[in-house]
Design an enzyme around this catalytic site. Structure first.
Site, PDB file in Angstrom:
ATOM      1  N   LYS A 183       0.851  -1.189   0.000  1.00  0.00           N
ATOM      2  CA  LYS A 183       0.000   0.000   0.000  1.00  0.00           C
ATOM      3  C   LYS A 183       0.885   1.235   0.000  1.00  0.00           C
ATOM      4  O   LYS A 183       1.671   1.464   0.939  1.00  0.00           O
ATOM      5  CB  LYS A 183      -0.913   0.007   1.215  1.00  0.00           C
ATOM      6  CG  LYS A 183      -1.781   1.265   1.333  1.00  0.00           C
ATOM      7  CD  LYS A 183      -2.562   1.249   2.635  1.00  0.00           C
ATOM      8  CE  LYS A 183      -3.377   2.528   2.824  1.00  0.00           C
ATOM      9  NZ  LYS A 183      -2.520   3.721   3.020  1.00  0.00           N
ATOM     10  N   GLY A 235       4.410   2.173  10.890  1.00  0.00           N
ATOM     11  CA  GLY A 235       3.568   3.339  11.112  1.00  0.00           C
ATOM     12  C   GLY A 235       3.359   3.597  12.590  1.00  0.00           C
ATOM     13  O   GLY A 235       4.206   3.272  13.421  1.00  0.00           O
ATOM     14  N   SER A 236       2.204   4.172  12.918  1.00  0.00           N
ATOM     15  CA  SER A 236       1.939   4.604  14.287  1.00  0.00           C
ATOM     16  C   SER A 236       1.389   3.468  15.139  1.00  0.00           C
ATOM     17  O   SER A 236       0.807   2.502  14.641  1.00  0.00           O
ATOM     18  CB  SER A 236       0.935   5.758  14.282  1.00  0.00           C
ATOM     19  OG  SER A 236      -0.369   5.281  13.951  1.00  0.00           O
ATOM     20  N   GLU A 257       6.776  -2.167  12.947  1.00  0.00           N
ATOM     21  CA  GLU A 257       7.834  -1.183  13.217  1.00  0.00           C
ATOM     22  C   GLU A 257       7.111   0.126  13.470  1.00  0.00           C
ATOM     23  O   GLU A 257       6.548   0.721  12.554  1.00  0.00           O
ATOM     24  CB  GLU A 257       8.794  -1.090  12.027  1.00  0.00           C
ATOM     25  CG  GLU A 257      10.101  -0.390  12.361  1.00  0.00           C
ATOM     26  CD  GLU A 257      10.002   1.118  12.275  1.00  0.00           C
ATOM     27  OE1 GLU A 257       9.852   1.763  13.344  1.00  0.00           O
ATOM     28  OE2 GLU A 257      10.068   1.663  11.162  1.00  0.00           O
ATOM     29  N   CYS A 291      10.569   8.130  13.073  1.00  0.00           N
ATOM     30  CA  CYS A 291      10.243   7.290  14.227  1.00  0.00           C
ATOM     31  C   CYS A 291      11.430   7.095  15.158  1.00  0.00           C
ATOM     32  O   CYS A 291      11.262   7.012  16.375  1.00  0.00           O
ATOM     33  CB  CYS A 291       9.704   5.941  13.754  1.00  0.00           C
ATOM     34  SG  CYS A 291      10.821   5.051  12.650  1.00  0.00           S
ATOM     35  N   GLU A 391       5.138  10.815  21.583  1.00  0.00           N
ATOM     36  CA  GLU A 391       5.787  11.131  20.316  1.00  0.00           C
ATOM     37  C   GLU A 391       5.179  12.401  19.722  1.00  0.00           C
ATOM     38  O   GLU A 391       3.959  12.531  19.607  1.00  0.00           O
ATOM     39  CB  GLU A 391       5.611   9.959  19.350  1.00  0.00           C
ATOM     40  CG  GLU A 391       6.445  10.074  18.092  1.00  0.00           C
ATOM     41  CD  GLU A 391       6.372   8.807  17.244  1.00  0.00           C
ATOM     42  OE1 GLU A 391       7.391   8.467  16.619  1.00  0.00           O
ATOM     43  OE2 GLU A 391       5.308   8.172  17.208  1.00  0.00           O
TER      44      GLU A 391
END
Length: 489
Positions: A183, A235-236, A257, A291, A391
């Site tokens: 994606k 991603g988050s 991750e 990140c 974050e």
């Protein structure tokens, strides 16, 4: 006034690649991409939809038997050809990254070369996947272990480093013999869309790599599909929780991750000027939208005031700029929503008592139409405050004093995250001792960019995810283990 739009003629006009077909109009909703540097629309596309995901998964499954059973030398050679093609189109890929998320051209120019390294590294693994023979002690038997591909891997990657993230997943997954449905992130899809076409151009069989560009419904369809054997999500943490909930319906394995709140530990024997420069880099690099960026700087109290003064002077020399200019170090944030969120974080940090050293207000003037926030430094930040614990994903740095090693370690480990850590010390004993106690998947000493090499495993502890990308461990993430016991009695 803002900056002019860059050349948009290089934007791919397809939103999905399914088998050997490029779809210019997907089955999803219409969508307009906003260039972060000036807030203007670059292009409007018809995104992929759930039906396109189903077609992509079907194409991957159709291609899987031939790709899996084909010789490892073919996979190796195609990955090497792809690396060459990436280098040949490096300028185009870099420009598409800048156009997608405002990534400064200075930094975007490095990404294709780093990607090519990763594909070459895993090309070297493609013909070296090996099993094991075990000692069959309970009778005359032959016992062995094979490593086999999962089948079809669904890859969902983020907008902040789409090319690099794509390479981290695609290189080991393909070397291991899997087919992929990836994606492209809808906020910054262009470089991944072009990368997907390169696979066809260098001769990968149709269906081995399929690409869909869409929203959350497309990501959910990939995870939910019974034809997808494993999901790799970058991603988050909040989105990862939804991924896991969907994957649980089919007990599908997932590699994650996720985000981080990486600490930079500066001890009193560090090279202070180098530590200050590298300490700022976590908030400067990609405007803090990384990140693993170091976004908490912990400084030993005896050098704390000196560090703050030095960092403030350095911050004054870091200016915002047009992402297309080769001299620009800091570009925009990804969106108006992201900018508004970070403005709220800055206001809360001030309300909680953190001392604003510099920055903190949205940039005006030529930057007013874009999504720009200057480098923002806070000192005297409480380790338990929201700014230290959560974050930011923006150019905001939290600086906190500590007295000794034990306190530094406790503060560094005192969050829910564990992706990276950075140690600045000239004392080898101290560096090793502290590194051993960091609850982080990657620890870097006296540097800020040495932990993402293709041969090194990368991933997190705690809520920064699990699984590894990079190195031999990254290859094993895309292989499942089969034990065979053959009775010879």
């Amino acid at each position: 006034m803002g900056f002019n739009l860059p050349d948009t003629s290089i934007i791919p006009r397809y939103t999905a690649i399914v088998g050997d077909t490029r779809l210019e109009r997907g089955g999803g909703s219409g969508w307009a991409h906003i260039y972060p540097a000036n807030g203007k629309v670059t292009t409007e596309l018809q995104l992929a939809g759930v039906a396109d995901v189903e077609a992509a998964v079907a194409a991957a499954r159709a291609a899987l038997p031939g790709w899996r059973a084909g010789s490892s030398e073919i996979r190796r050679d195609l990955l090497l050809k792809l690396a060459d093609a990436i280098e040949a189109t490096a300028a185009e890929l870099a420009a598409l990254d800048t156009l997608g998320n405002g990534y400064p051209a200075m930094m975007a120019a490095y990404t294709p070369g780093v990607m090519a390294q990763r594909f070459r590294y895993y090309a070297g693994w493609a013909d070296k996947i090996r099993g094991e023979t075990l000692d069959a002690w309970n009778g005359p038997a032959h016992s062995y272990v094979n490593y086999e591909p999962y089948g079809v891997v669904g890859a969902i990657i983020p907008w902040n480093g789409p090319l690099f993230a794509a390479a981290m997943v695609l290189a080991p997954a393909l070397a291991a013999g899997n087919c992929v449905v990836i994606k492209a992130p809808e906020l910054a899809p262009f470089s991944v869309m072009r990368l997907a076409q390169l696979f066809a151009e260098v001769g990968f069989p149709p269906g081995v790599v399929n690409m869909v560009c869409g929203g959350a419904d497309v990501g959910e369809a990939i995870v939910a599909s019974s034809g997808v054997d494993k999901v790799q999500f970058v991603g988050s943490g909040n989105t990862a929780k939804r991924v896991l909930q969907t994957a649980a319906q089919t007990l599908k394995p997932c590699g994650l991750e996720l985000g981080g709140k990486s600490a930079v530990l500066v001890f009193d024997d560090a090279n202070l000027q180098e530590a200050a420069k590298l300490g700022l880099s976590g908030a400067v690099s990609v405007s803090g939208q990384g990140c693993v960026n170091g976004t908490r700087v912990l400084v030993q109290r005896s050098i704390y005031d000196q560090f703050i003064a030095m960092a403030q002077v350095m911050a004054g020399h870091i200016s915002l700029g047009d992402p297309l200019l080769p001299t620009t170090v800091m570009g925009p944030l990804i969106s108006a929503q992201s900018l508004a969120r970070i403005e709220g974080i800055v206001a809360r940090a001030q309300a909680e008592g953190a001392r604003l050293v510099c920055g903190g207000e949205r940039a005006g003037g030529d930057f007013a139409d874009g999504f720009y926030m200057p480098l923002t430094l806070f000192a005297d930040v409480d380790p338990n405050s929201a700014l230290s614990q959560h974050e930011v994903f923006g150019p905001v740095l939290a600086i906190t004093p500590f007295d000794d090693e034990d306190e530094a370690i406790a503060i560094a480990n005192g969050t829910d995250y564990g992706l990276g850590a950075y140690i600045h010390s000239q004392n080898l004993r101290r560096a090793h001792t502290v590194a051993a106690q960091m609850q982080a998947g990657t620890v870097q000493v006296n540097t800020a960019g040495g932990g993402m090499q293709p041969y090194a495993p990368f991933g997190g502890y705690k809520q920064s995810g699990y699984g590894r990308l990079g190195g031999e461990q990254g290859l094993l993430e895309f292989l499942q283990v089969k034990s065979v016991w053959m009775n010879l009695a």
